[in-house]
Write an enzyme that holds these catalytic residues in place. Sequence first.
Site, PDB file in Angstrom:
ATOM      1  CB  CYS A 181      -0.923  -0.003   1.209  1.00 39.53           C
ATOM      2  SG  CYS A 181      -1.852  -1.541   1.438  1.00 39.53           S
ATOM      3  CB  ALA A 182       3.537   1.986  -2.367  1.00 37.03           C
ATOM      4  CB  ALA A 183      -0.179   5.851  -3.183  1.00 42.28           C
ATOM      5  N   PRO A 184       1.278   7.788  -0.965  1.00 48.75           N
ATOM      6  CG  PRO A 184       1.497  10.015  -0.307  1.00 48.75           C
ATOM      7  CD  PRO A 184       0.935   8.705   0.144  1.00 48.75           C
ATOM      8  CG  ASP A 231      -8.005  -5.347  -3.356  1.00 47.59           C
ATOM      9  OD1 ASP A 231      -7.330  -5.027  -2.352  1.00 47.59           O
ATOM     10  OD2 ASP A 231      -9.124  -5.866  -3.280  1.00 47.59           O
ATOM     11  CG  ASP A 246       1.945   2.140   6.047  1.00 48.35           C
ATOM     12  OD1 ASP A 246       1.765   2.044   7.269  1.00 48.35           O
ATOM     13  OD2 ASP A 246       1.852   3.221   5.430  1.00 48.35           O
ATOM     14  CB  CYS A 259      -0.873   6.269  11.163  1.00 47.24           C
ATOM     15  SG  CYS A 259      -2.180   6.303   9.945  1.00 47.24           S
ATOM     16  CE  LYS A 297       5.251   4.179   6.420  1.00 47.63           C
ATOM     17  NZ  LYS A 297       4.202   5.153   6.059  1.00 47.63           N
TER      18      LYS A 297
END
EC number: 2.1.1.-
Length: 798
Positions: free
Chosen positions: A186-189, A244, A270, A323, A192
């Site tokens: 789940c990389a965006a934006p 997904d 993440d 978070c 990391k």
Amino acid sequence: MGRRNRRNRQRHQRSTEQRSPAEEEQRRKAREQAAWECGYPEIIKENKLFEHYYQELKIVPDGEWDKFMASLREPLPATIRITGYKSHAKEILHCLKEKYFKELQDIEVDGQKIEAPQPLSWYPEELAWHTNLSRKIIRKSPELEKFHQFLVNETESGNISRQEAVSMIPPVLLKVQPHHKILDMCAAPGSKTAQIIEMLHADMNVPFPEGFVIANDVDNKRCYLLVHQAKRLNSPCIMVVNHDASSIPRLLVENNGSREVLYYDRILCDVPCSGDGTLRKNIDVWKKWTTLNSLQLHGLQIRIATRGVEQLAEGGRMVYSTCSLNPVEDEAVIASLLDKSEGSLELADVASEIPGLKWMPGITQWKVMTKEGHWYEKWEDIPTSRHTQIRPTMFPPKDEEKLKSMNLNRCMRILPHHQNTGGFFVAVLIKKAPMPWNKRQPKLQRRPPVSACDASIAVAPELVKAVTENSAGMADEPAVDTENGETKPCTNQSDSSKTDIVCCPPPSKKMKLFGFKEDPFVFVSEDDPIFDPIQTFYALDPSFPKKNLLTRTQEGKKRQLYMVSKELRNVLLHNSEKMKVINTGIKVLCRNNDGEQYGCAYRLAQEGIYTLYPFINARIVTVSIEDIKVLLTQENPFLSKFSKETQKQANNFDMGSIVLKYEPDPQEPETLQCPIVLCGWRGKTSIRSFVPKNERLHYLRMMGVEVFKEKAEVLEKKPVEGKACDEEHIDEKMDIDGAKEESKELSGNESGDDEDPKEEDVIDRGVLEHVALKNTSAIPASVEDQAEDASVSKESVD
């Protein structure tokens, strides 16, 4: 109705013409004041349900609750991270310490004295710093305008990232090595992801690390933010895909003539979360927070994490992070994974891997609360009507021995008041054996070798026949015989396409299933006629990996050539039907029609020069530090403005693209001590550089050149009527051209019939002739863009 509107407009126009300029100004101010008074009401930073919930769970140590809540109501301090793998990192750190940080110590903002920025004690090599200033203050305060300009320009050039402190923790705990295959689910934006790329390129002398990063996000639009972040680092080892995460396809790669499943050495998970750890910067959470957010996300988080551990290699490491402070999103997800793994996973003890970080151990007992405030301690107490909302995995395991063996205390919860950060949760999982439901790993599938010519086309998913994916993400795996675990060969292919599915020409109709419009990724065959002129013109080393070059057009002239690593080429060639690839590769060569008459139709691209330079053996001009200043502060300087040695070298070359290389002199420590490689053009009587504006400003700063000019001076500088100011016109045109170029690359829409404009059109127009050298008052300072902060730092919020 139409006549009435026209009459109203006419009356308004007549009344406007009758008013004096002073009256108009007075009316304008009145309108602004009215708009200000009717603005959005200030959000009250209180939520009784939030306080009741976390006080009951006791995640905050006794006696610290007031400090915890007080810190949540304070703005989040700004944090910056220096790109560690770049050779300029030490120079930027020196510039920050000796110039910008010292200047900040003497400034007061709104009566508050600015504290000297401090390095994060737990981040290596002093490459991450934080200050007591919020991002809003830095952006809006005139006293900090110079520092803000520095941050904006260095962020755009990829040398600095503005990223929340706790967001830097997961990549550090991944322990990335240059040979690792990494998946960011789940990389965006992408802050990391950028941090992971830095670790992958730890050795700057190796242009192509053996490892790579596949960065995924489910949101197509956010994928382009991810592309923007990744492009700043100019890496050939990053691929951005759009899936997904809970059903991301399992990929195949070729290994010694056989096809095998790709398992990742490192996975960053993440996951999307309720974000109640971000109250300090996302103040909307104060009024929107309920426990329902966590209850709704819990199932998705488990599915994503489960898919992650399925694709993790044995001995590999997956970092799960949120978070959120809520154990339903944190410990409950980890406990569920450990429970169904039946010993295949274990929580790693990473306390010693990040010294200096203050954190609280994970909890082993928690309760679940509904949005109405009803508490439940175990699943059996849940009414049947709530079974769809509250699931058994949200509660801690009932078996005390099993719970103890999970070692949930090894999870890390970061509380905001301990080190003036946001709230965060992180856990590190090690895979010791295949997952119980995946015990029978598929055997290697033998197939005939594929020639470089045959396997030359890897097309984007919309250009090939759709492969239906199971919603759980398992249908994309190779067909496995349940009796012996062997993969079944594909039998519905024609004889002409048995070697590799990516060898087939794409169908005439584009696939509409996924709804995105990316152009294909077409690998250039090694015997393509474009290579001979390039090879000769630049004297490329025989080891140059020609087969790793690709273009984004199926037909017509190849306008731009991109390069990927050997490993990413392997992934692209064998998975084009499964992957929705948004972007990959780094631009190394651009077509320039004027170059054909000089022997090569392709000029070098600054974006990929550090990747391509190790293979170039000709058309290299070694320049001095003064020559670099001339190149970066003048648009098209004559040869006579350069040193005699540079003129002598340049006279040995015909017109065309060249490399300009600066090597630091260890005998002169006061000068710039990092190498610089620039792309340039040798004209008839001049040399010009092909360097984007932000990079020019970066290099000039590193050489001690002052590039700051106040906003007020720019705003007061009005052009003569009917004639735009030359400097503003140049900056504006450069920004427009750069925006067009970036828009094309981000969207992937590249026409094969279009060719590069002429030389004078493709070169960045950021002349910077007005840049002042340090301690030289005779030359006015350069005008620098005052755009608002366009960079997006992912601070672990989805």
